[in-house]
Design an enzyme around this catalytic site. Sequence first.
Site, PDB file in Angstrom:
ATOM      1  N   LYS A 191       0.851  -1.202   0.151  1.00  9.49           N
ATOM      2  CA  LYS A 191       0.008  -0.069   0.145  1.00  9.49           C
ATOM      3  C   LYS A 191       0.970   1.202   0.175  1.00  9.49           C
ATOM      4  O   LYS A 191       1.615   1.434   0.962  1.00  9.49           O
ATOM      5  CB  LYS A 191      -0.965  -0.028   1.114  1.00  9.49           C
ATOM      6  CG  LYS A 191      -2.153   0.688   1.114  1.00  9.49           C
ATOM      7  CD  LYS A 191      -2.966   0.343   2.322  1.00  9.49           C
ATOM      8  CE  LYS A 191      -4.339   1.171   2.328  1.00  9.49           C
ATOM      9  NZ  LYS A 191      -4.905   0.891   3.596  1.00  9.49           N
TER      10      LYS A 191
HETATM   11  C1  E4P Z   1      -8.187   2.525   3.456  1.00 11.51           C
HETATM   12  O1  E4P Z   1      -7.578   1.490   3.020  1.00 11.51           O
HETATM   13  C2  E4P Z   1      -7.997   2.659   4.984  1.00 11.51           C
HETATM   14  O2  E4P Z   1      -7.589   1.715   5.668  1.00 11.51           O
HETATM   15  C3  E4P Z   1      -9.702   3.175   5.436  1.00 11.51           C
HETATM   16  O3  E4P Z   1     -10.532   2.517   4.671  1.00 11.51           O
HETATM   17  C4  E4P Z   1      -9.706   4.470   6.085  1.00 11.51           C
HETATM   18  O4  E4P Z   1     -10.941   4.511   6.835  1.00 11.51           O
HETATM   19  P1  E4P Z   1     -11.354   5.561   7.802  1.00 11.51           P
HETATM   20  O5  E4P Z   1     -11.680   6.853   7.293  1.00 11.51           O
HETATM   21  O6  E4P Z   1     -12.661   5.008   8.564  1.00 11.51           O
HETATM   22  O7  E4P Z   1     -10.251   5.359   8.916  1.00 11.51           O
END
Ligand code: E4P
Length: 219
Positions: A87
């Site tokens: 990522k």
């Molecule tokens: C994406 O991969 C992130 O891990 C995640 O979806 C962020 O979500 P949040 O806005 O609920 O922290």
Amino acid sequence: MKFFIDTANLADIREAQDMGILDGVTTNPSLMAKEGITGKDNVMRHYKQICDIVEGDVSAEVIGTTFDEMVREGEELAELDDNIVVKIPMTRDGVKALKYFSEKGIRTNCTLIFSAGQALLAAKAGASYVSPFVGRLDDISTDGIELIEQIVTIYRNYGYTTEVLAASIRHPMHVVQCAEIGADVMTGPLSVMLALLNHPLTDIGLAKFLADHKKASNG
Ligand code: E4P
């Protein structure tokens, strides 16, 4: 539509896996910190544990912000397991790293996407997944679902193979709306997946079936 769980919590990952609805996992540094996973060895061990539970892609985020750091970290993460997807944040160095990994055959998830232009850049650089954050856009009075729609349209227009991974999913209607639009994947917490189960008429119907059965059996 594929369902990824957005957590580093092993119990939640096992529960979604046991329900038979899990296609993968996404994590981020905040989610790892929430589980108290710190230090390189512990982080690597934790990712490996996640990969042992799920048969599907597991996004592991780099911490480094320069191209060299991202490449070094990403290569180590990718060596952990075939299901690891590296990522990478949407930055200038991140885009270069996406290109580098795509040429090496290492899969990537470009994270922190908040505009269609960013999603276009990520696809051009060869990202395997792009992660637009629906909930965080909604939080600032901007339509997150509309962004998913734009990206799906743009990728279809040009035949990009980058998968649209709707992230920051906060409630069951986000999931349904993403499915209607044709997002390839959604990632959200276990609570959102469980909320999809609920309908009051299901509860009322089941209670009636059981009451009728009991009545007939006793009579
Ligand atoms: C994406 O991969 C992130 O891990 C995640 O979806 C962020 O979500 P949040 O806005 O609920 O922290």
